[in-house]
Design a protein around this motif. Structure first.
Motif: not given
Length: 346
Positions: A103-109, A175-194
């Motif tokens: 809930r506090d830690l999500q990721m965007v691939l 993908g960003i919306a899905r990562a924010l669904a739980l209102e996390p405190k931290v989102v790890v973005l692994d090269e999200p625009v490459s």
């Protein structure tokens, strides 16, 4: 990058030591055991992430950036070190404990097409995290899905469509919306625009900065494009062969790079907004094999200012100025090695 992406660089936030960090990584190491031997993908990586801050991670391919991202969200098990999310140590958390931590830690691939199940509608994809964590009634989840789509610039009717019906940039918004669904405190973005076109990259980067400003979420941003990392980051960590070799505020690091590797990366980056700064010596040679790491400083085999001490001793991380740290015997190209010097490398 289009002009709307470079008109103004966001102001640098306070360093992570000024407030209680939302994420603290200490001495993190990851090793892979293969038929050829042991790969030291990460070695003694430490950093902190403050609330509402973006920490950029840069380095060449194979330096350990994506391994770091996956280890932080516990998609990989660390070999050593600790990962603390708020007040909770998640280094060796069970699957049940990690479900609560999600809930506090999500990721965007990196690849939005690969991270979204093509059989599901977008509405189902965004509602799934809410269902797993028992949040809201069905009607409340539908309303939350519509709100999430609005936050990332997609219309409510997008919920009825499937991922293949969207462009690459739109899929990354999902993908960003899905990562924010739980209102996390931290989102790890692994090269999200490459994987996106340059014009679309600018839109996604502006979206991320707007969302951070609105929601106060912290980002760990993995990237290889220095202009992108400069645009979104408050602080930047430079990695080489599994280690952080320099860490500092974005402006400080760009104006006064202290590690020879950092200077080489900045010198190699194309410049279109003014005369180029005097270039330092170009890097030579190939990155050493992770199966057979060099002794001492791992960069010494390619470093233009390496000396005997660099081949013998591993440089300790030292502070050049408040918030600016470097692991180098000759920070900023000094003629004499700095002190103290640690023990001989393995």
């Amino acid at each position: 990058m289009p002009s709307d992406a470079v008109l103004a660089v966001p102001a640098v936030a306070a360093t992570a030591t000024a407030v209680t960090p939302v994420l603290r990584v200490s001495g993190l190491s990851v090793e892979y055991r293969t038929a050829r031997g042991v790969v030291h993908a990460l070695d003694d990586v430490s950093f902190e992430l403050a609330p509402g801050e973006t920490l950029g991670i840069v380095g060449e391919s194979g330096c350990g950036k994506s391994t770091l991202a996956r280890a932080v969200v516990r998609l990989l098990d660390p070999s050593a070190g600790t990962i603390q999310l708020g007040d909770t140590d998640i280094t060796h958390a069970s699957r049940r404990r990690m479900r609560a931590a999600r809930r506090d830690l999500q990721m965007v691939l990196q690849d939005p097409a690969a991270s979204l199940d093509p059989r599901w509608t977008v509405g189902d994809l965004l509602a799934e995290p809410l269902e797993i964590h028992g949040i809201g009634s069905r009607a409340e989840r539908r309303a939350r899905v519509a709100d999430l789509l609005g936050k990332v610039g997609l219309p409510p009717e997008a919920a009825q469509r499937r991922p293949h019906e969207f462009s690459g940039g739109q899929r990354q918004r999902i993908g960003i919306a899905r990562a924010l669904a739980l209102e996390p405190k931290v989102v790890v973005l692994d090269e999200p625009v490459s994987a996106l076109d340059v014009s679309v990259q600018a839109q996604i980067l502006n979206l991320l900065t707007d969302l951070q400003r609105t929601l106060g979420v912290s980002f760990l941003f993995i990237g290889h494009d220095l202009s992108v990392v400069e645009y979104v980051s408050d602080r930047v960590a430079v990695m080489y062969l599994g280690r952080i070799v320099e860490l500092g505020g974005r402006d400080s690091l760009w104006r006064r790079p202290a590690h020879p590797y950092t200077r080489a990366l900045l010198d190699a980056a194309p410049r279109i907004d003014g005369p180029a700064a005097p270039a330092g010596p170009a890097l030579t040679g190939d990155t050493p094999s992770p199966y057979d790491l060099p002794s001492g400083c791992r960069f010494h085999t390619r470093c233009p200012i390496a000396a005997d001490v660099c081949r013998r001793l591993t440089p300790a991380m030292q502070t050049l100025s408040p918030g600016h740290h470097v692991a180098c015997h000759f920070p900023e190209g000094r003629a004499e090695p700095s002190t103290p010097q640690p023990a001989i490398n393995r």
